[in-house]
Design a protein around this motif. Structure first.
Motif, PDB file in Angstrom:
ATOM      1  N   SER A 242     -12.202  35.076 -35.351  1.00 26.51           N
ATOM      2  CA  SER A 242     -12.351  36.537 -35.479  1.00 26.51           C
ATOM      3  C   SER A 242     -11.951  37.248 -34.188  1.00 26.51           C
ATOM      4  O   SER A 242     -12.564  38.223 -33.789  1.00 26.51           O
ATOM      5  N   LYS A 243     -10.894  36.745 -33.557  1.00 25.84           N
ATOM      6  CA  LYS A 243     -10.422  37.321 -32.298  1.00 25.84           C
ATOM      7  C   LYS A 243      -9.112  38.108 -32.460  1.00 25.84           C
ATOM      8  O   LYS A 243      -8.566  38.608 -31.479  1.00 25.84           O
ATOM      9  N   ALA A 244      -8.576  38.188 -33.680  1.00 25.53           N
ATOM     10  CA  ALA A 244      -7.331  38.929 -33.884  1.00 25.53           C
ATOM     11  C   ALA A 244      -7.578  40.434 -33.764  1.00 25.53           C
ATOM     12  O   ALA A 244      -8.725  40.897 -33.769  1.00 25.53           O
ATOM     13  N   GLU A 245      -6.472  41.195 -33.670  1.00 28.26           N
ATOM     14  CA  GLU A 245      -6.591  42.653 -33.728  1.00 28.26           C
ATOM     15  C   GLU A 245      -7.093  43.056 -35.117  1.00 28.26           C
ATOM     16  O   GLU A 245      -7.040  42.265 -36.063  1.00 28.26           O
TER      17      GLU A 245
ATOM     18  N   GLY B 227      -4.812  42.344 -37.865  1.00 24.79           N
ATOM     19  CA  GLY B 227      -4.441  40.948 -38.070  1.00 24.79           C
ATOM     20  C   GLY B 227      -3.421  40.410 -37.097  1.00 24.79           C
ATOM     21  O   GLY B 227      -3.050  39.234 -37.167  1.00 24.79           O
ATOM     22  N   LYS B 228      -2.946  41.240 -36.180  1.00 23.31           N
ATOM     23  CA  LYS B 228      -1.951  40.767 -35.225  1.00 23.31           C
ATOM     24  C   LYS B 228      -2.599  39.931 -34.121  1.00 23.31           C
ATOM     25  O   LYS B 228      -3.793  40.047 -33.850  1.00 23.31           O
ATOM     26  N   VAL B 229      -1.764  39.089 -33.504  1.00 22.48           N
ATOM     27  CA  VAL B 229      -2.227  38.251 -32.392  1.00 22.48           C
ATOM     28  C   VAL B 229      -2.687  39.147 -31.246  1.00 22.48           C
ATOM     29  O   VAL B 229      -2.006  40.098 -30.869  1.00 22.48           O
ATOM     30  N   SER B 230      -3.856  38.826 -30.690  1.00 21.48           N
ATOM     31  CA  SER B 230      -4.443  39.600 -29.597  1.00 21.48           C
ATOM     32  C   SER B 230      -4.384  38.793 -28.306  1.00 21.48           C
ATOM     33  O   SER B 230      -4.153  37.577 -28.327  1.00 21.48           O
ATOM     34  N   SER B 231      -4.626  39.452 -27.193  1.00 21.27           N
ATOM     35  CA  SER B 231      -4.699  38.731 -25.918  1.00 21.27           C
ATOM     36  C   SER B 231      -5.851  37.737 -25.939  1.00 21.27           C
ATOM     37  O   SER B 231      -5.769  36.655 -25.330  1.00 21.27           O
ATOM     38  N   ALA B 232      -6.935  38.074 -26.652  1.00 19.83           N
ATOM     39  CA  ALA B 232      -8.088  37.164 -26.743  1.00 19.83           C
ATOM     40  C   ALA B 232      -7.721  35.869 -27.475  1.00 19.83           C
ATOM     41  O   ALA B 232      -8.162  34.777 -27.086  1.00 19.83           O
TER      42      ALA B 232
ATOM     43  N   GLY C 157      -2.515  19.205 -22.650  1.00 22.14           N
ATOM     44  CA  GLY C 157      -1.795  18.423 -23.644  1.00 22.14           C
ATOM     45  C   GLY C 157      -2.545  17.223 -24.186  1.00 22.14           C
ATOM     46  O   GLY C 157      -1.932  16.265 -24.660  1.00 22.14           O
ATOM     47  N   TYR C 158      -3.866  17.262 -24.148  1.00 22.19           N
ATOM     48  CA  TYR C 158      -4.651  16.114 -24.633  1.00 22.19           C
ATOM     49  C   TYR C 158      -4.772  16.102 -26.162  1.00 22.19           C
ATOM     50  O   TYR C 158      -4.965  15.053 -26.763  1.00 22.19           O
ATOM     51  N   LEU C 159      -4.669  17.264 -26.774  1.00 19.72           N
ATOM     52  CA  LEU C 159      -4.628  17.363 -28.237  1.00 19.72           C
ATOM     53  C   LEU C 159      -3.171  17.237 -28.673  1.00 19.72           C
ATOM     54  O   LEU C 159      -2.302  17.911 -28.120  1.00 19.72           O
ATOM     55  N   SER C 160      -2.897  16.400 -29.660  1.00 20.91           N
ATOM     56  CA  SER C 160      -1.510  16.260 -30.104  1.00 20.91           C
ATOM     57  C   SER C 160      -1.118  17.384 -31.053  1.00 20.91           C
ATOM     58  O   SER C 160       0.040  17.800 -31.096  1.00 20.91           O
ATOM     59  N   LEU C 161      -2.091  17.876 -31.811  1.00 23.87           N
ATOM     60  CA  LEU C 161      -1.804  18.868 -32.850  1.00 23.87           C
ATOM     61  C   LEU C 161      -2.921  19.898 -32.904  1.00 23.87           C
ATOM     62  O   LEU C 161      -4.107  19.543 -32.886  1.00 23.87           O
ATOM     63  N   VAL C 162      -2.525  21.163 -32.976  1.00 25.71           N
ATOM     64  CA  VAL C 162      -3.473  22.258 -33.133  1.00 25.71           C
ATOM     65  C   VAL C 162      -3.144  22.977 -34.438  1.00 25.71           C
ATOM     66  O   VAL C 162      -2.003  23.396 -34.651  1.00 25.71           O
ATOM     67  N   ILE C 163      -4.131  23.085 -35.307  1.00 26.62           N
ATOM     68  CA  ILE C 163      -3.948  23.839 -36.551  1.00 26.62           C
ATOM     69  C   ILE C 163      -4.657  25.173 -36.378  1.00 26.62           C
ATOM     70  O   ILE C 163      -5.876  25.228 -36.223  1.00 26.62           O
ATOM     71  N   ILE C 164      -3.850  26.233 -36.359  1.00 30.79           N
ATOM     72  CA  ILE C 164      -4.388  27.574 -36.123  1.00 30.79           C
ATOM     73  C   ILE C 164      -5.267  27.996 -37.293  1.00 30.79           C
ATOM     74  O   ILE C 164      -4.971  27.719 -38.458  1.00 30.79           O
ATOM     75  N   GLU C 165      -6.331  28.685 -36.979  1.00 31.76           N
ATOM     76  CA  GLU C 165      -7.292  29.189 -37.976  1.00 31.76           C
ATOM     77  C   GLU C 165      -6.638  29.900 -39.165  1.00 31.76           C
ATOM     78  O   GLU C 165      -5.525  30.412 -39.061  1.00 31.76           O
ATOM     79  N   HIS C 166      -7.370  29.930 -40.278  1.00 29.44           N
ATOM     80  CA  HIS C 166      -6.808  30.484 -41.516  1.00 29.44           C
ATOM     81  C   HIS C 166      -6.369  31.933 -41.340  1.00 29.44           C
ATOM     82  O   HIS C 166      -7.020  32.731 -40.695  1.00 29.44           O
ATOM     83  N   SER C 167      -5.194  32.228 -41.914  1.00 29.89           N
ATOM     84  CA  SER C 167      -4.553  33.526 -41.756  1.00 29.89           C
ATOM     85  C   SER C 167      -4.162  34.032 -43.140  1.00 29.89           C
ATOM     86  O   SER C 167      -3.657  33.276 -43.965  1.00 29.89           O
TER      87      SER C 167
ATOM     88  N   GLN D 265      -9.403  38.831 -38.794  1.00 27.31           N
ATOM     89  CA  GLN D 265      -8.742  37.591 -39.175  1.00 27.31           C
ATOM     90  C   GLN D 265      -7.244  37.730 -38.902  1.00 27.31           C
ATOM     91  O   GLN D 265      -6.677  38.809 -39.058  1.00 27.31           O
ATOM     92  N   LEU D 266      -6.613  36.634 -38.486  1.00 25.20           N
ATOM     93  CA  LEU D 266      -5.168  36.646 -38.279  1.00 25.20           C
ATOM     94  C   LEU D 266      -4.433  36.901 -39.581  1.00 25.20           C
ATOM     95  O   LEU D 266      -4.875  36.484 -40.659  1.00 25.20           O
ATOM     96  N   SER D 267      -3.284  37.567 -39.471  1.00 25.50           N
ATOM     97  CA  SER D 267      -2.449  37.872 -40.629  1.00 25.50           C
ATOM     98  C   SER D 267      -1.108  37.138 -40.557  1.00 25.50           C
ATOM     99  O   SER D 267      -0.533  36.982 -39.481  1.00 25.50           O
ATOM    100  N   VAL D 268      -0.636  36.709 -41.722  1.00 30.96           N
ATOM    101  CA  VAL D 268       0.756  36.279 -41.896  1.00 30.96           C
ATOM    102  C   VAL D 268       1.354  37.042 -43.077  1.00 30.96           C
ATOM    103  O   VAL D 268       2.251  36.582 -43.754  1.00 30.96           O
TER     104      VAL D 268
END
Length: 330
Positions: free
Chosen positions: A27-30, A33-38, A50-60, A72-75
């Motif tokens: 719940s850090k998006a604008e 729904g746009k990407v925020s600095s947070a 780089g210790y995580l091989s894969l990051v799955i971004i939160e539901h959008s 919430q992030l928007s696509v």
């Protein structure tokens, strides 16, 4: 070499180890729904080193009617692509691969957030949220399929390494999969293959939008853990169909139980589900669920319960968890 540190090649996706940061809503998006600095700061902190091989971004959300919550992030439209490019670039600079999860909340949406009446497969009360949605017509289902495909196209354009279709935690596609909320008598209801018809249409539409070489993941709520809900046997049927349709990775979680198993706090509590799915597909399977100890992750991989391990809450609470885990078993 420890199982957790072994690389894995999934089509065009080259992973340096088996450690995944699963999608967790921030719940850090604008507000739009746009990407925020947070958001940028959060993912930069979580992926540093780089210790995580894969990051799955939160539901959008793929359309306004499918927005699950404020911030919430928007696509959902092309205006978000520039911000998403920044997000993908930060994760790549930190040495991880980035996948974006796309979702529609369905009957779990709130009219106060979306401005419209929630929709779903059937006019049945949502077991988690309580509201009764508008039952979608075939034409309306088709429009949502198109919006999922368009969202996936934006994910690719923004520079991500793959896209994950969300069908877990009682959201829209989970509502079609589950007999608790899908009472349809047309081709989108009935047996498991009827209830995942929309999934297969979305997979086909997404594949057409992103091309043959772009990885598609699907997060499956593999059991509702309630009488009359989905079971591991249902998920075996579904997973086989998804793999045949061209999904590259199955990501296992809960259905209407959410991301927990009632009364079970053991490490990797979804392991019986991931193991059941692994029995019937040859594509990689991700297991998440209460994993906070690196030895538990290692044992689950060694026992063949999954191919990749998602560590959510532990990474959420401690941004150095992955670094400490990897260094402890090197």
């Amino acid at each position: 070499m420890p199982y957790l540190l072994q690389p894995l090649q999934i089509g065009s996706l080259a992973l340096t180890n088996r450690l995944v940061m699963p999608p967790m809503a921030t719940s850090k998006a604008e507000t739009n729904g746009k990407v925020s600095s947070a958001i940028l700061k959060y993912y930069n902190e979580k992926t540093a080193g780089g210790y995580l091989s894969l990051v799955i971004i939160e539901h959008s959300f793929v359309q306004q009617a499918g927005k699950a919550s404020e911030n919430q992030l928007s696509v959902a439209d092309d205006s978000v692509i520039e911000g998403l490019k920044e997000l993908a670039a930060i994760i790549h600079r930190n040495g991880a691969k980035a996948v974006m999860q796309i979702n529609h909340a369905g009957s779990a949406a709130d009219k106060a957030v979306t401005g419209v009446t929630p929709v779903g497969p059937s006019a049945v009360k949502n077991p988690r949220k309580g509201g009764v949605p508008h039952e979608l017509s075939r034409e309306e289902i088709g429009e949502i399929v198109v919006d999922f495909a368009a969202a996936a196209g934006r994910v690719k354009e923004a520079g991500f390494d793959g896209v994950e279709i969300h069908s877990a935690h009682g959201y829209f596609l989970n509502q079609f999969f589950s007999p608790l909320t899908n009472r349809r008598t047309d081709e989108y209801g009935g047996d498991v293959l009827g209830r995942i018809r929309i999934h297969l249409q979305i997979i086909d539409a997404v594949r057409a939008a992103v091309g043959q070489d772009f990885p598609i993941l699907l997060r499956l709520g593999a059991s509702d853990y309630v009488d009359g809900g989905t079971t591991a046997a249902d998920s075996q049927i579904a997973a086989r169909a998804f793999a045949k349709a061209g999904v590259n990775v199955i990501d296992i979680s809960g259905g209407f139980s959410g991301y927990i198993v009632p009364g079970n706090n053991e490490q990797g509590y979804f392991a019986p589900l991931s193991a059941a799915v692994k029995e019937v597909v040859s594509i990689p399977v991700i297991l998440t669920g209460g994993i906070t100890e690196v030895q538990a992750a290692e044992q689950l991989l060694a026992a063949g319960k999954a191919d990749l391990i998602g560590v959510g809450r532990a990474v959420f609470q401690d941004s150095l968890w992955a670094q400490k885990a990897v260094n402890s078993i090197r």
